[in-house]
Design an enzyme around this catalytic site. Sequence first.
Site, PDB file in Angstrom:
ATOM      1  N   LEU A   1       0.824  -1.367  -0.017  1.00 12.72           N
ATOM      2  CA  LEU A   1       0.263  -0.070   0.061  1.00 12.72           C
ATOM      3  C   LEU A   1       0.726   1.247  -0.226  1.00 12.72           C
ATOM      4  CD1 LEU A   1      -2.601  -1.099   2.700  1.00 12.72           C
ATOM      5  CD2 LEU A   1      -2.888  -0.640   0.109  1.00 12.72           C
TER       6      LEU A   1
ATOM      7  N   GLN B   1       4.815   3.269   1.796  1.00 13.59           N
ATOM      8  CA  GLN B   1       6.134   3.134   2.404  1.00 13.59           C
ATOM      9  C   GLN B   1       5.817   4.042   3.603  1.00 13.59           C
ATOM     10  OE1 GLN B   1       8.788   1.110   1.911  1.00 13.59           O
ATOM     11  NE2 GLN B   1       9.640   1.624   3.944  1.00 13.59           N
ATOM     12  N   GLY B   2       5.810   3.647   4.816  1.00 15.71           N
ATOM     13  CA  GLY B   2       5.625   4.445   5.865  1.00 15.71           C
ATOM     14  C   GLY B   2       7.121   4.951   6.640  1.00 15.71           C
TER      15      GLY B   2
ATOM     16  N   VAL C   1       3.839  -0.787   4.250  1.00 12.32           N
ATOM     17  CA  VAL C   1       2.386  -1.417   4.696  1.00 12.32           C
ATOM     18  C   VAL C   1       1.621  -1.982   3.649  1.00 12.32           C
ATOM     19  CG1 VAL C   1       0.108  -0.336   5.539  1.00 12.32           C
ATOM     20  CG2 VAL C   1       2.219   0.819   6.035  1.00 12.32           C
TER      21      VAL C   1
ATOM     22  N   LYS D   1       1.201  -3.561   8.871  1.00 19.07           N
ATOM     23  CA  LYS D   1       2.339  -2.646   9.258  1.00 19.07           C
ATOM     24  C   LYS D   1       3.536  -3.383   9.361  1.00 19.07           C
ATOM     25  CE  LYS D   1       3.956   1.010  12.076  1.00 19.07           C
ATOM     26  NZ  LYS D   1       3.464   1.739  13.514  1.00 19.07           N
TER      27      LYS D   1
ATOM     28  N   ASP E   1       1.345  13.132  17.263  1.00 18.24           N
ATOM     29  CA  ASP E   1       1.750  13.213  16.048  1.00 18.24           C
ATOM     30  C   ASP E   1       0.320  13.172  15.108  1.00 18.24           C
ATOM     31  OD1 ASP E   1       3.400  13.111  13.627  1.00 18.24           O
ATOM     32  OD2 ASP E   1       3.626  11.119  13.462  1.00 18.24           O
TER      33      ASP E   1
END
Length: 849
Positions: free
Chosen positions: A539, A541-542, A547, A561, A658
């Site tokens: 889905l 790139q965190g 992900v 994740k 955050d």
Amino acid sequence: MKIMNRHKNTLVLLFFLSLFCFHTLFTHASDSITQSELIKDGDTLVSDGRNFEMGFFSFNDSSSRYVGIWYYNVSVPAYIWVANREKPIKGREGLLRMKNDGNLVVLDENKNEVWSTNMSNPMNNSQAVIQDDGNLVLSNKDDGVLLWQSFDKPTDTFLPGMKIPVSDEMKETKVFRSWKSKTDPSFGNYTMGIDSKTSSPQIVIWEGEERMWRSGYWDGRLFTGVYNMTGYYQFGFKLNEDEKGGRYFTFSKLNKSDKVMFQIGWDGYERMFKWDENEKLWNVLQKEPVNKCEYYNHCGSFGVCDMSNSPTCGCMKGFEPRDKDNWKREIWSGGCKRRTPLKAEIVNGSDSVGEDGFLVQRCMKFPDFAQLVSDPVVYDSKGCESICLQNITCTAYAYVLGMGCMVWYEELVDVQNQENLGNKMNIRLAHSELDHSDKKTKIWIITSTVVGGLICLGIFVWLMLRFKRKLKVSTASRSKNSNLQVSGGIKSREFSAAFSESTEAYSLEVNQLSGPELPVFNFSYIAIATDDFSEENKLGQGGFGPVYKGKLPGGEQIAVKKLSKRSSQGSEEFKNEMMLIAKLQHRNLVRLLGCSIQGEEKLLVYEYMPNKSLDFFLFDPVKQALLDWTKRFEIIEGIALGLLYLHRDSRLRIIHRDLKASNILLDENMNPKISDFGMARIFGGNEDEANTNRVVGTYGYMAPEYAMEGLFSIKSDVYSFGVLLLEIISGRRNTSFRHTDDSSLIGYAWHLWSEQRVFELIDPSIRDSSPKDNVLRCIHIGMLCVQDSAARRPNMSSVLLMLESEATTLPLPKQPLMVTSMRRFDDIEVHTECHDVSNDLTVTMVTGR
């Protein structure tokens, strides 16, 4: 000729009938009655805004008639006030009229007075008006001077706008009295009012002269003993003071159009009702007492009632039942007594007896009959403890934010264990009840700890060696079967094989973290669900790593994740997010389905959000048009509700740290869900601010005191919410202004605000189709949230009230100093890991050079 006369007579008759109908309609629409006027049974007064109606009523086929007030045009009548509740009229010959002396009276069929406003001073020019808040007001028609009002003489119902007096004479004030039965408004057995025996009032229900329920003390925000004082129930309550120093409670509705009321029922229960126009019924939003522990002093003196235990009653630590036989038979009214007397209670006591101490008890509904210490020297818990120790009859104390030092003397009564309240009190016990840490005990604890640690270490090493062997076999098996895919998912036998792998493959770390709130998935099971973490299922790139999208055997889609080995998130952050979000349940928080840890591989499994994240729509020139103002406001409101839950309503008090557009995920109905709790911080007790040397978050969303000094609190999240609110309205990132004269979206918004051009801030794609007043109000709220001073920012409960109630007056915001000082961030080194799509749970870490 006769036919023409007949038609003529018919027309005349129709004309007079029409006049009569118009006259009747006009009479019924009136909201007032003046001198020498009267209202017959069948006629009514209707308030100017058509909110309330006044007239005669009865129940079923009863011949007893009453004069009362009820909500207008509601199919299920709700009578909020009754005049002649003790003297019903027989038949329909009653009258409501204004006498020559200015009193409003109700007359029965024999023209005898059955009720009167009973003013002692005659007034020959008075009028009675039924107002839109349900108040019947009698005043001088010439100068408007108030002579009498029904809000000062309530029956069983408390309405928004009504004032409940709080006596300054330290006494009980019984304001409302129940009906005798469901269809008999005469005086019943229950009363409700305010107990102001201490400086902090509380709501009490009495059955006769005995207490049946109490709300706990008012702390300036809420009643500390009400288990579910959240949402609609809390927002409107306020303790006010008039010009003469008198105090009174009021309740304000969130929405002007809502039909709400509080009522002490004929059965003794206090309920809050809200009319549901769609369902055509009165919904019960709140009810007290809600369970048997809520009944007053259910477990007796020094007893604690806990609905999660069986039996529900227990004695406080250091106490035992007064009558053990009765206690076994679940007859708890006798309560408990001390096991060990206090030092001052020992006659001819030895000097060797240790000093009394205090046992901390959390999550308690404070006992009744607290005394507030007004000594200005007592400004913290230590000072409060000292005050209690100076009096031999003091049995407990608590230092409470919003109230100060509270002490209890003699017996502690009506105590409950209520998990979500978070109240902490200190109970006085004998030294021997507290002192269990002699030298032998310490040595035994240390020895046991060392031996236990060595045993655990040996088991851990053995499991890790065995785990590595099984991992090789598991990996080889998965590679061999990686091509066994079928349309619509993986063959069921693959999942069966994954499930059947030994639980010994888990590390001890997972076993320690798992529990009923946190399912632990087999790593191979998740690998199969994501097609071995294939690129096709990726889905995005965190900041913590990639992900992936996955699909469980039942067809449920998931987002996985996967923590990258190179990620800035370490094991502590991973465990923090894993355990934290598992304890949170709210429709506006992303739901954690489970986790998996295998060696260095760490996974978090979330519900899948098909509409990705808010920034995916909000900052795209094409997709942002899909978010009209109605949807944007729903998203704003949903985020606010989620934050309020984190800050106040959850079992833990949580600061997110955050909050940003990419961390707001959208479900299939575009409902917002707050995600990414890796950097969240739990606050405990009365803690409301903390300091850190490690500032985490995202540039542009961090509050000034956090970015510059490392100070964070719930007001830090409020600042982030304010930035997000302005972004949602404008459709622009806060950081997109960095190289402009305004430096940030906040600066740009203030620039337009100061020049009264703030409407230009609205996203052009929705500007013409949005309700101007509503959008401008939201901008105003956003400006209040991003003020530099944390003390000046509203909390989230106030924010939600301002969002949902147009009646709330908004203060003017101060100019943010950071508008002109954002360039100070040029001296800060920003480390950002890239992200691009939904379900990314990223973090930006900021450190000073």
